[in-house]
Design an enzyme around this catalytic site. Structure first.
Site, mmCIF file in Angstrom:
data_model
loop_
_atom_site.group_PDB
_atom_site.id
_atom_site.type_symbol
_atom_site.label_atom_id
_atom_site.label_comp_id
_atom_site.label_asym_id
_atom_site.label_seq_id
_atom_site.Cartn_x
_atom_site.Cartn_y
_atom_site.Cartn_z
ATOM 1 N N TYR A 176 0.841 -1.204 0.000
ATOM 2 C CA TYR A 176 0.000 0.000 0.000
ATOM 3 C C TYR A 176 0.879 1.259 0.000
ATOM 4 C CZ TYR A 176 -3.734 3.224 1.479
ATOM 5 O OH TYR A 176 -4.640 4.260 1.567
ATOM 6 N N ASP A 177 1.801 1.333 0.982
ATOM 7 C CA ASP A 177 2.593 2.558 1.166
ATOM 8 C C ASP A 177 3.455 2.848 -0.065
ATOM 9 O OD1 ASP A 177 1.542 1.908 3.621
ATOM 10 O OD2 ASP A 177 3.415 2.008 4.737
ATOM 11 N N GLN B 96 2.573 7.757 15.987
ATOM 12 C CA GLN B 96 1.923 9.071 15.968
ATOM 13 C C GLN B 96 1.577 9.427 14.536
ATOM 14 O OE1 GLN B 96 5.018 11.587 17.619
ATOM 15 N NE2 GLN B 96 3.576 12.271 19.154
ATOM 16 N N ASN C 47 -6.292 9.719 8.138
ATOM 17 C CA ASN C 47 -7.419 8.955 8.676
ATOM 18 C C ASN C 47 -8.777 9.650 8.546
ATOM 19 O OD1 ASN C 47 -8.045 6.603 9.928
ATOM 20 N ND2 ASN C 47 -6.508 6.931 11.555
ATOM 21 N N GLY D 144 -2.503 1.632 23.606
ATOM 22 C CA GLY D 144 -3.557 2.620 23.321
ATOM 23 C C GLY D 144 -3.060 4.047 23.422
ATOM 24 N N ARG E 188 -3.798 9.237 16.843
ATOM 25 C CA ARG E 188 -4.283 9.376 15.471
ATOM 26 C C ARG E 188 -5.105 10.655 15.415
ATOM 27 N NH1 ARG E 188 -1.258 5.820 15.102
ATOM 28 N NH2 ARG E 188 -1.429 3.799 14.078
HETATM 29 N N1 LIG Z 1 -10.309 6.310 4.362
HETATM 30 C C1 LIG Z 1 -9.141 6.792 4.715
HETATM 31 O O1 LIG Z 1 -8.918 7.076 5.888
HETATM 32 C C2 LIG Z 1 -8.065 7.024 3.694
HETATM 33 C C3 LIG Z 1 -6.830 7.522 4.129
HETATM 34 C C4 LIG Z 1 -5.833 7.738 3.188
HETATM 35 C C5 LIG Z 1 -6.053 7.518 1.854
HETATM 36 N N2 LIG Z 1 -7.266 7.039 1.444
HETATM 37 C C6 LIG Z 1 -7.424 6.777 0.013
HETATM 38 O O2 LIG Z 1 -8.691 7.216 -0.439
HETATM 39 C C7 LIG Z 1 -9.191 6.331 -1.427
HETATM 40 C C8 LIG Z 1 -10.590 5.849 -1.054
HETATM 41 O O3 LIG Z 1 -10.500 5.179 0.196
HETATM 42 P P1 LIG Z 1 -11.787 4.632 0.970
HETATM 43 O O4 LIG Z 1 -11.538 4.806 2.415
HETATM 44 O O5 LIG Z 1 -13.006 5.191 0.365
HETATM 45 O O6 LIG Z 1 -11.646 3.073 0.680
HETATM 46 P P2 LIG Z 1 -12.697 2.053 0.044
HETATM 47 O O7 LIG Z 1 -12.037 0.725 0.096
HETATM 48 O O8 LIG Z 1 -14.023 2.217 0.663
HETATM 49 O O9 LIG Z 1 -12.783 2.570 -1.443
HETATM 50 C C9 LIG Z 1 -11.919 2.165 -2.466
HETATM 51 C C10 LIG Z 1 -12.768 1.819 -3.676
HETATM 52 O O10 LIG Z 1 -11.899 1.420 -4.739
HETATM 53 C C11 LIG Z 1 -12.444 0.246 -5.331
HETATM 54 N N3 LIG Z 1 -11.330 -0.489 -5.958
HETATM 55 C C12 LIG Z 1 -10.317 -1.146 -5.350
HETATM 56 N N4 LIG Z 1 -9.495 -1.672 -6.269
HETATM 57 C C13 LIG Z 1 -9.998 -1.313 -7.480
HETATM 58 C C14 LIG Z 1 -9.594 -1.540 -8.807
HETATM 59 N N5 LIG Z 1 -8.496 -2.260 -9.097
HETATM 60 N N6 LIG Z 1 -10.361 -1.039 -9.817
HETATM 61 C C15 LIG Z 1 -11.485 -0.329 -9.551
HETATM 62 N N7 LIG Z 1 -11.913 -0.079 -8.305
HETATM 63 C C16 LIG Z 1 -11.173 -0.560 -7.277
HETATM 64 C C17 LIG Z 1 -13.088 -0.512 -4.192
HETATM 65 O O11 LIG Z 1 -14.029 -1.470 -4.612
HETATM 66 C C18 LIG Z 1 -13.713 0.636 -3.406
HETATM 67 O O12 LIG Z 1 -14.999 0.949 -3.868
HETATM 68 C C19 LIG Z 1 -8.179 5.185 -1.555
HETATM 69 O O13 LIG Z 1 -7.339 5.443 -2.663
HETATM 70 C C20 LIG Z 1 -7.392 5.281 -0.277
HETATM 71 O O14 LIG Z 1 -6.075 4.809 -0.444
HETATM 72 C C21 LIG Z 1 -8.271 6.781 2.337
#
Ligand SMILES: NC(=O)c1ccc[n+]([C@@H]2O[C@H](COP(=O)([O-])OP(=O)(O)OC[C@H]3O[C@@H](n4cnc5c(N)ncnc54)[C@H](O)[C@@H]3O)[C@@H](O)[C@H]2O)c1
Length: 323
Positions: A145-146, A276, A174, A207, A211
């Protein structure tokens, strides 16, 4: 004027809120998703809207559509999901970025990448400004992921330097709110679901790790503001709530707001879990005039109401199936 806007990952937690907000603003939205972690239910209420269209598509394959703006959100965001098939996670970030940047280049669309605070890894600098390059393990279980997200950022900036592509990169911290997936192991949804079910609340480690939690409406506001900036504003821009809470404080708030009798139990910390995490949002303030507005307690109340409904629906369905 109505714009044709593509939202990848539009049936996910954040994507569905973004689609909803764009439609309310009168934009023409094409949502694509492979439903790996998202769900049709998240966008069900938008399906009848004339400005909304949804298509099953995986971003690791090229896409040929005519659009003017692209929000690239497709990627599983929680460790349980992105570690389920780590190779696919890297492909989604890297091949997904290449395919969507290729599309943006072809049709001259402006494209925004949903990056993440995870690009900072386990940071030595606190709070994290955008100028901090991060401290990331390239070979650990979170690296798919990272490092996938880091490589996507690299691709965005190389398309910008090499082809003049109009890019925006947002680093999301977050985020929580209604429509989070109840099974994704993220701390806010975990605590709420455990509290509503009267189960033990699981805290990893002591804990005392901190965040910051941004409510989804505030985040969507940041996404839309960044997309609306001029060509020279590329980011990366941190978007998150700088109010810092310990995980223990979050658990106590959830217990008190749900009136639950749940007890707190401790389990060992997973590998590479940062101690953190707090955004420095001075750039968001300067470039976007953005600051979060929702207080944690108020955001938790909305989120608890959503999960309460969801769990009652599920309980009702289970009882109907049992009859
Ligand atoms: N929620 C958070 O706290 C957070 C924090 C940092 C970054 N993000 C980023 O924001 C974006 C949305 O996150 P989220 O929390 O809504 O997550 P989520 O998992 O609810 O949404 C991701 C969506 O992408 C779709 N998806 C995954 N792989 C796919 C692919 N190969 N092709 C098409 N669709 C695909 C999933 O089905 C899902 O609907 C992501 O890119 C995530 O990395 C979210």
């Amino acid at each position: 004027m109505t714009k044709k806007i593509l939202v990848t990952g539009g049936a996910g937690f954040i994507g569905s809120h973004l689609c909803e907000r764009l439609i309310k603003a009168g934009e023409d939205v094409l949502c694509i998703d492979n439903y790996f972690t998202g769900s049709k239910k998240n966008v069900e209420h938008l399906l009848a809207h004339p400005l909304f269209e949804v298509m099953r598509h995986d971003v690791t394959f090229p896409l040929y559509v005519e659009v003017e703006r692209i929000f690239n959100l497709a990627c599983p965001a929680s460790p349980v999901h992105y570690q389920f098939d780590p190779v696919q996670t890297t492909k989604t970030s890297v091949h997904g970025a290449i395919n969507m940047l290729g599309l943006a280049k072809r049709v001259k669309a402006r494209i925004l990448q949903a990056s993440t605070s995870e690009v900072y890894g386990d940071p030595e600098v606190h709070p994290q400004p955008e100028s901090y390059w991060g401290r990331v393990n390239p070979i650990g279980i979170r690296s798919c992921y990272d490092e996938g997200k880091r490589c996507a950022e690299t691709l965005f900036f190389d398309y910008n330097r090499q082809h003049g592509t109009d890019i925006k990169v947002i680093r999301i911290f977050n985020t929580y709110g209604p429509r989070m997936n109840p099974n994704d192991g993220r701390v806010v949804s975990n605590f709420i679901v455990q509290a509503l079910r009267g189960q033990d609340i699981t805290i990893y480690g002591d804990g005392q790790q901190t965040r910051s939690f941004c409510y989804v409406d505030d985040l969507v506001d940041g996404l839309i503001r960044l997309m609306g900036t001029s060509h020279d504003v590329t980011g990366p821009v941190n978007i998150g709530n700088p109010d810092e809470f310990t995980i223990l404080e979050l658990a106590s708030a959830v217990i008190s707001l749900t009136g639950s009798s749940s007890k707190i139990v401790h389990k060992p910390l997973p590998q590479d879990d940062p101690r953190q995490r707090r955004p420095d949002i001075s750039m968001a303030d300067k470039e976007l005039s953005w600051a979060p507005r929702m207080k944690l307690k108020d955001g938790l109340v909305h989120t608890i109401a959503y999960f309460d409904n969801l769990l009652s629906d599920q309980a009702l369905r289970a009882s109907l199936n049992a009859d």
